[in-house]
Write a protein that holds these residues in place. Structure first.
Motif, PDB file in Angstrom:
ATOM      1  N   VAL A  94       0.846  -1.161   0.098  1.00  7.42           N
ATOM      2  CA  VAL A  94       0.310  -0.265   0.141  1.00  7.42           C
ATOM      3  C   VAL A  94       0.757   1.343   0.018  1.00  7.42           C
ATOM      4  CG1 VAL A  94       0.037   0.014   2.841  1.00  7.42           C
ATOM      5  CG2 VAL A  94      -1.659   1.262   1.467  1.00  7.42           C
ATOM      6  N   GLY A  95       2.334   1.263   0.498  1.00  2.00           N
ATOM      7  CA  GLY A  95       2.925   2.323   0.639  1.00  2.00           C
ATOM      8  C   GLY A  95       3.291   2.311  -1.040  1.00  2.00           C
ATOM      9  N   PHE A  96       2.957   1.646  -1.606  1.00  3.96           N
ATOM     10  CA  PHE A  96       3.715   2.462  -3.499  1.00  3.96           C
ATOM     11  C   PHE A  96       2.219   3.064  -3.829  1.00  3.96           C
ATOM     12  CE2 PHE A  96       6.542  -0.952  -3.058  1.00  3.96           C
ATOM     13  CZ  PHE A  96       7.658  -0.533  -2.552  1.00  3.96           C
ATOM     14  N   PHE A  97       1.226   2.641  -3.872  1.00  2.00           N
ATOM     15  CA  PHE A  97       0.083   3.302  -4.264  1.00  2.00           C
ATOM     16  C   PHE A  97      -0.708   4.244  -3.520  1.00  2.00           C
ATOM     17  CE2 PHE A  97      -4.747   3.158  -2.791  1.00  2.00           C
ATOM     18  CZ  PHE A  97      -4.898   3.573  -3.822  1.00  2.00           C
ATOM     19  N   ALA A  98       0.304   4.744  -2.562  1.00  4.40           N
ATOM     20  CA  ALA A  98       0.156   5.765  -1.617  1.00  4.40           C
ATOM     21  C   ALA A  98       1.282   6.454  -2.111  1.00  4.40           C
ATOM     22  CB  ALA A  98       0.827   5.282  -0.098  1.00  4.40           C
ATOM     23  N   VAL A  99       1.889   6.850  -2.312  1.00  2.53           N
ATOM     24  CA  VAL A  99       3.298   7.120  -3.396  1.00  2.53           C
ATOM     25  C   VAL A  99       2.739   7.427  -4.978  1.00  2.53           C
ATOM     26  CG1 VAL A  99       5.302   7.582  -4.693  1.00  2.53           C
ATOM     27  CG2 VAL A  99       4.654   6.254  -2.290  1.00  2.53           C
ATOM     28  N   GLY A 100       1.487   6.385  -5.331  1.00  2.00           N
ATOM     29  CA  GLY A 100       1.229   7.324  -6.604  1.00  2.00           C
ATOM     30  C   GLY A 100       0.073   8.423  -6.576  1.00  2.00           C
ATOM     31  N   ALA A 101      -0.917   8.558  -5.400  1.00  2.00           N
ATOM     32  CA  ALA A 101      -1.882   8.707  -4.959  1.00  2.00           C
ATOM     33  C   ALA A 101      -1.313  10.330  -4.104  1.00  2.00           C
ATOM     34  CB  ALA A 101      -2.515   7.784  -4.465  1.00  2.00           C
ATOM     35  N   LEU A 102      -0.485  10.088  -3.467  1.00  2.00           N
ATOM     36  CA  LEU A 102       0.079  11.700  -3.317  1.00  2.00           C
ATOM     37  C   LEU A 102       0.130  12.500  -4.127  1.00  2.00           C
ATOM     38  CD1 LEU A 102       1.183  10.342   0.175  1.00  2.00           C
ATOM     39  CD2 LEU A 102      -1.345  11.658   0.188  1.00  2.00           C
ATOM     40  N   THR A 103       1.167  11.754  -4.309  1.00  4.57           N
ATOM     41  CA  THR A 103       2.044  13.309  -5.886  1.00  4.57           C
ATOM     42  C   THR A 103       1.090  13.593  -6.608  1.00  4.57           C
ATOM     43  OG1 THR A 103       4.109  11.474  -5.613  1.00  4.57           O
ATOM     44  CG2 THR A 103       4.037  12.385  -7.736  1.00  4.57           C
ATOM     45  N   VAL A 104       0.508  12.841  -7.408  1.00  3.77           N
ATOM     46  CA  VAL A 104      -0.777  13.122  -8.353  1.00  3.77           C
ATOM     47  C   VAL A 104      -1.554  14.367  -7.186  1.00  3.77           C
ATOM     48  CG1 VAL A 104      -2.948  13.082  -9.060  1.00  3.77           C
ATOM     49  CG2 VAL A 104      -1.075  11.185 -10.097  1.00  3.77           C
ATOM     50  N   ALA A 105      -1.743  14.370  -6.454  1.00  2.00           N
ATOM     51  CA  ALA A 105      -2.573  15.009  -5.331  1.00  2.00           C
ATOM     52  C   ALA A 105      -1.516  16.363  -4.767  1.00  2.00           C
ATOM     53  CB  ALA A 105      -3.207  14.366  -4.340  1.00  2.00           C
ATOM     54  N   VAL A 106      -0.266  16.020  -5.189  1.00  2.00           N
ATOM     55  CA  VAL A 106       0.518  17.171  -4.682  1.00  2.00           C
ATOM     56  C   VAL A 106       0.310  17.890  -5.828  1.00  2.00           C
ATOM     57  CG1 VAL A 106       2.239  17.765  -3.811  1.00  2.00           C
ATOM     58  CG2 VAL A 106       1.524  15.808  -2.035  1.00  2.00           C
ATOM     59  N   LEU A 107       1.165  17.608  -6.660  1.00  2.00           N
ATOM     60  CA  LEU A 107       0.995  18.949  -7.981  1.00  2.00           C
ATOM     61  C   LEU A 107      -0.283  18.879  -8.556  1.00  2.00           C
ATOM     62  CD1 LEU A 107       3.484  15.617  -9.490  1.00  2.00           C
ATOM     63  CD2 LEU A 107       4.183  18.392  -8.233  1.00  2.00           C
ATOM     64  N   THR A 108      -1.500  18.443  -8.208  1.00  2.00           N
ATOM     65  CA  THR A 108      -2.364  18.818  -9.313  1.00  2.00           C
ATOM     66  C   THR A 108      -3.169  19.464  -8.692  1.00  2.00           C
ATOM     67  OG1 THR A 108      -3.553  16.519  -8.822  1.00  2.00           O
ATOM     68  CG2 THR A 108      -2.539  16.752 -10.468  1.00  2.00           C
ATOM     69  N   SER A 109      -3.832  19.429  -7.303  1.00  2.00           N
ATOM     70  CA  SER A 109      -4.579  19.731  -6.139  1.00  2.00           C
ATOM     71  C   SER A 109      -4.585  21.377  -5.715  1.00  2.00           C
ATOM     72  CB  SER A 109      -4.922  19.258  -5.155  1.00  2.00           C
ATOM     73  OG  SER A 109      -5.796  19.536  -3.992  1.00  2.00           O
TER      74      SER A 109
END
Length: 369
Positions: A94-109
């Protein structure tokens, strides 16, 4: 003669696999194309008389349930590379899943402190790259660990990611990131294809990604990399003595599995438009691992089936009453019973790989002897 007899026995035990294996290559591709086409038509299965209403979910709309299945399948395929192909026990996927989701969130939100406000499509390559790098970062110092020790380290990695997401101001904890952009594309009338109210396009996107991942994983499995993973899984010390560069190929497994997991996080972040730290619980990793084991570790169709089951069963239990309560509350009880039954009567999984099934059969004979 013995080889022919053995092949005949395998076909009798699994006639569908034997039938498919005996088809010429063009016919096999045609069968796979039909299966893929049927997968794209799943959002409309509810319109099939008699059968459809029994399949679709009641407590959650069917397209959303299908979208949930798609990213769970993607995660199961990624974890299957690590656990099924290379034999590396990973409890922190789940750590890798979190890295992908949070990276998108940090860059786009717009809630992000960076203020970059990138488009979803622009953030995807960065998220996958960071997920891959995180896999290398986790894999490099843990190369000499095996079994339970490796599982504990990967578990710690996932907890580090979760605690960081929960407690740092930069990652916003439970407040999360809102107003995440959706994938690009519009209909002829100007309406966006990807919107929160209709998850069907997201499911189609997920199926497309699954097909690409399956093609890549299948080619890797049959390549020198896949044979090296197989040697490491069966006996790492013997593989190293025979000249297999175990460090290199274990890093390959971690990196590829992590990038697929990050892709799952990217897909997950795009549909609801909101991500927070509560999405990355340890239970998520346990469920995906259970799906891989139930479906058939080391086998791509088995991983797909396992990913579907761990997503579909809880969603199907919603709004189904058991003893006056919603059956969704008993979902982990059902999962536990299902896993126990599978491990007792079919420990190799529902759709096992031939080699994995043979390994378990040999071990059972050794125990009996």
């Amino acid at each position: 003669m013995s080889e022919t007899t053995g092949a005949t026995k395998r076909e009798l035990r699994n006639p569908l696999r034997g039938w498919y294996a005996n088809l010429p290559r063009p016919a096999r591709w045609a069968v796979l194309a039909v299966v893929a086409a049927l997968a794209y038509l799943l959002p409309y299965v509810g319109q099939v008389p008699v059968v459809g209403p029994q399949i679709i979910t009641a407590g959650i709309d069917w397209p959303t349930a299908l979208f949930n299945m798609s990213y769970y399948v993607l995660l199961a395929l990624g974890l299957n590379v690590v656990v099924g192909f290379a034999g590396l026990l990973d409890l922190g996927y789940v750590g890798f899943f979190a890295v992908g989701a949070l990276t998108v969130a940090v860059l786009t939100s717009p809630d992000s402190q960076l203020g970059t406000k990138w488009s979803w499509l622009a953030a995807v390559p960065v998220a996958i790259a960071l997920s891959l790098i995180s896999g290398l970062v986790l894999g490099w110092p843990t190369l000499r660990l095996r079994g339970d020790y490796l599982a504990i380290v990967t578990l710690g990695f996932a907890e580090i990611i979760r605690v960081a997401a929960d407690s740092t101001e930069f990652l916003r904890g439970d407040r999360g990131f809102s107003k995440l952009p959706h994938p690009p594309g519009t209909y002829a009338d100007g309406k966006p294809i990807f919107a929160i109210m209709d998850a069907t396009p997201y499911f189609w996107l997920g199926v497309t990604l699954i097909i690409l991942v399956v093609i890549g994983a299948r080619n890797l499995e049959r390549s020198r990399v896949g044979r090296s993973w197989l040697a490491i899984r069966e006996d790492e010390e013997a593989a190293e003595v025979m000249g297999v560069r175990t460090i290199k190929f274990k890093l390959w497994a971690f990196a590829i599995g992590a990038s697929i997991g990050g892709f799952g996080g990217v897909l997950f972040a795009g549909q609801p438009g909101f991500v927070n730290s509560s999405s990355f619980q340890l239970l998520f990793s346990i469920l995906v691992l259970a799906g891989v084991v139930m479906g058939g570790s080391g086998n791509i169709p088995g991983a797909i089936l396992g990913g579907v089951l761990i997503s579909y069963i809880p969603d199907r239990l919603r709004n189904v009453e058991v003893f006056g309560k919603d059956a969704f509350e008993y979902r982990f009880l059902f999962f536990g019973l299902l896993i126990i039954l599978i491990m007792i009567f079919r420990p190799q999984g529902l759709i096992p790989s031939r080699r994995r099934a043979a390994e378990l059969k040999d071990r059972a004979k050794e125990v009996q002897a």
